[in-house]
Design a protein around this motif. Structure first.
Motif, short mmCIF file in Angstrom:
data_model
loop_
_atom_site.label_atom_id
_atom_site.label_comp_id
_atom_site.label_asym_id
_atom_site.label_seq_id
_atom_site.Cartn_x
_atom_site.Cartn_y
_atom_site.Cartn_z
N TYR A 31 -12.19 90.81 91.18
CA TYR A 31 -11.85 89.51 91.78
C TYR A 31 -12.65 88.43 91.06
O TYR A 31 -13.87 88.41 91.12
CB TYR A 31 -12.18 89.50 93.26
CG TYR A 31 -11.79 88.23 93.99
CD1 TYR A 31 -10.56 88.15 94.64
CD2 TYR A 31 -12.63 87.13 94.03
CE1 TYR A 31 -10.19 87.00 95.32
CE2 TYR A 31 -12.27 85.97 94.71
CZ TYR A 31 -11.05 85.91 95.34
OH TYR A 31 -10.68 84.77 96.01
N THR A 85 -7.68 86.08 93.23
CA THR A 85 -6.96 87.24 93.76
C THR A 85 -7.54 88.51 93.14
O THR A 85 -8.23 88.46 92.12
CB THR A 85 -5.45 87.15 93.47
OG1 THR A 85 -4.78 88.20 94.17
CG2 THR A 85 -5.18 87.27 91.97
N TRP A 86 -7.27 89.65 93.78
CA TRP A 86 -7.75 90.93 93.27
C TRP A 86 -6.81 91.46 92.18
O TRP A 86 -5.60 91.35 92.30
CB TRP A 86 -7.85 91.95 94.40
CG TRP A 86 -9.05 91.72 95.26
CD1 TRP A 86 -9.11 91.05 96.44
CD2 TRP A 86 -10.38 92.17 94.98
NE1 TRP A 86 -10.40 91.01 96.93
CE2 TRP A 86 -11.20 91.71 96.05
CE3 TRP A 86 -10.98 92.90 93.96
CZ2 TRP A 86 -12.58 91.97 96.11
CZ3 TRP A 86 -12.34 93.16 94.01
CH2 TRP A 86 -13.13 92.70 95.08
N TYR A 116 -21.48 92.20 92.37
CA TYR A 116 -21.28 90.75 92.22
C TYR A 116 -22.00 90.23 90.97
O TYR A 116 -23.16 90.57 90.73
CB TYR A 116 -21.80 90.02 93.46
CG TYR A 116 -21.66 88.52 93.40
CD1 TYR A 116 -20.41 87.91 93.42
CD2 TYR A 116 -22.80 87.70 93.32
CE1 TYR A 116 -20.28 86.54 93.36
CE2 TYR A 116 -22.67 86.33 93.27
CZ TYR A 116 -21.41 85.74 93.29
OH TYR A 116 -21.29 84.39 93.23
N THR A 128 -16.40 89.68 91.18
CA THR A 128 -16.81 90.85 91.97
C THR A 128 -15.99 92.04 91.49
O THR A 128 -14.78 91.90 91.21
CB THR A 128 -16.55 90.61 93.46
OG1 THR A 128 -17.27 89.45 93.89
CG2 THR A 128 -16.99 91.81 94.29
N GLU A 162 -16.74 91.32 104.27
CA GLU A 162 -18.05 90.83 103.82
C GLU A 162 -18.58 91.61 102.61
O GLU A 162 -19.25 91.04 101.76
CB GLU A 162 -19.07 90.94 104.98
CG GLU A 162 -18.76 90.01 106.15
CD GLU A 162 -19.83 90.09 107.22
OE1 GLU A 162 -20.81 90.84 107.02
OE2 GLU A 162 -19.68 89.40 108.25
N LYS A 171 -7.31 91.84 103.67
CA LYS A 171 -8.46 91.39 104.46
C LYS A 171 -9.06 90.09 103.94
O LYS A 171 -9.66 89.33 104.69
CB LYS A 171 -9.52 92.48 104.51
CG LYS A 171 -9.07 93.71 105.29
CD LYS A 171 -10.23 94.65 105.58
CE LYS A 171 -9.77 95.80 106.48
NZ LYS A 171 -10.89 96.70 106.84
N GLY A 172 -8.92 89.85 102.65
CA GLY A 172 -9.39 88.59 102.07
C GLY A 172 -10.84 88.28 102.39
O GLY A 172 -11.73 89.14 102.28
N ASP A 173 -11.09 87.04 102.83
CA ASP A 173 -12.46 86.60 103.10
C ASP A 173 -13.09 87.28 104.30
O ASP A 173 -14.30 87.19 104.52
CB ASP A 173 -12.48 85.08 103.31
CG ASP A 173 -12.10 84.31 102.05
OD1 ASP A 173 -12.23 84.91 100.96
OD2 ASP A 173 -11.67 83.15 102.17
N SER A 181 -13.88 84.90 91.02
CA SER A 181 -14.03 83.77 91.95
C SER A 181 -13.79 82.45 91.24
O SER A 181 -13.13 81.55 91.77
CB SER A 181 -15.43 83.78 92.56
OG SER A 181 -15.69 85.00 93.21
#
Length: 293
Positions: A229, A214-215, A186, A140, A172, A167-169, A231
């Motif tokens: 990020y 991680t970002w 994405y 992302t 949205e 904020k992580g997951d 995934s």
């Protein structure tokens, strides 16, 4: 015997003999200026019929065959008159086309001996990287627009990255944290070539070095600044020769053909003495071409 057939010298002999045989069978005889005879041979007519059959899946009608013959005569008349007028002289396009035709003819006439299993295995091992599927990345990106944020771009990027990490997951839509962008946020299962097409070489080279989960950023592209990020990334299995055999055979034949074609040209080139004359230098041209100091 099989080993002899694989020797380049034997290939050259086959090529040369076949080319001169075809030349003797099909080439038009050298004519003087008074020769105005055009012979449409039975072989030519059979070739026309065969070509028509192959294209249309049926033989030509009598009228269609006559049209083919008349077209052949027309082309021959115009071709001979063009030669008489010297229109083929100093024409780079014609020179190149004739050279290409000889190369294609030489390549087609080389009946390469099918490779042995051992040769294919060696070729496959030497070129294994060619058959290895690339790693694919799911990631992302959040775009930070330098045109909009100016000198504060990098500071804003760091602040947004800190928010994304915090904020992580629970977040949205990470893309909403950045600026409007023409490309998606994405990207599932993209290989480095695809990533390069989207964002350029620098971005792709940076992304493949990022650890997943991680970002990261700022990561630069031709568009501006990105936070990224990763995934996951998937490493494909090693290539299996048995599954790729047909492709390996085609690659081997293509490479062997190119190599043999170069050797064939080299053998022809040795027959010629080449003299390269220096053109007379025009003072006005020299003045234009002289680099500025």
């Amino acid at each position: 015997m099989a080993k002899l057939l694989r020797e380049p010298l034997m290939h050259f002999l086959v090529i040369g003999a076949a080319i001169y045989l075809l030349y003797g069978m099909f080439a038009e005889p050298v004519m003087d200026e008074t020769d105005k005879t055009i012979v449409v041979s039975a072989g030519e007519i059979e070739w026309m019929q065969g070509s028509w059959q192959k294209r249309w899946n049926r033989p030509p009608t009598e009228k269609e065959l006559d049209g083919l013959i008349q077209q052949y005569i027309r082309e021959t008349v115009l071709y001979r008159e063009a030669l008489t007028m010297g229109l083929n002289q100093h024409d780079q396009v014609i020179r190149r086309r004739l050279a290409q035709k000889l190369e294609f003819l030489a390549r087609d006439l080389v009946a390469l001996t099918p490779p042995t299993g051992e040769e294919l295995q060696v070729y496959f091992a030497e070129n294994r990287d060619r058959y290895q599927e690339p790693v694919r990345y799911t990631f992302t990106q959040v775009f930070i627009d330098p045109d909009k944020r100016g000198d504060a771009t990098l500071a804003h990027a760091e602040a947004i990255k800190a928010t994304l990490i915090a904020k992580g997951d629970a977040l949205e839509d990470p893309g909403a944290m950045g600026d409007d962008f023409m490309l998606p946020n994405y990207y599932p299962e993209k290989d480095p070539i695809e990533i390069r097409k989207y964002f350029g070489n620098g971005f792709a080279e940076s992304l493949v070095e990022l650890s997943p989960g991680t970002w990261h950023g700022p990561v630069l592209s031709g568009y501006g600044v990105h936070l990224v990020y990763v995934s996951s990334f998937s490493e494909p299995p090693a290539p299996v020769f048995e599954e790729l055999r047909e492709r390996v055979v085609q690659d081997w034949k293509s490479e062997q053909g190119e190599e043999l074609n170069e050797k064939f040209y080299a053998s022809l080139r040795e027959r010629y003495t080449v003299v390269i004359e220096e053109p007379e230098q025009d003072d006005s041209v020299a003045a234009v071409q002289e680099p500025a100091r």
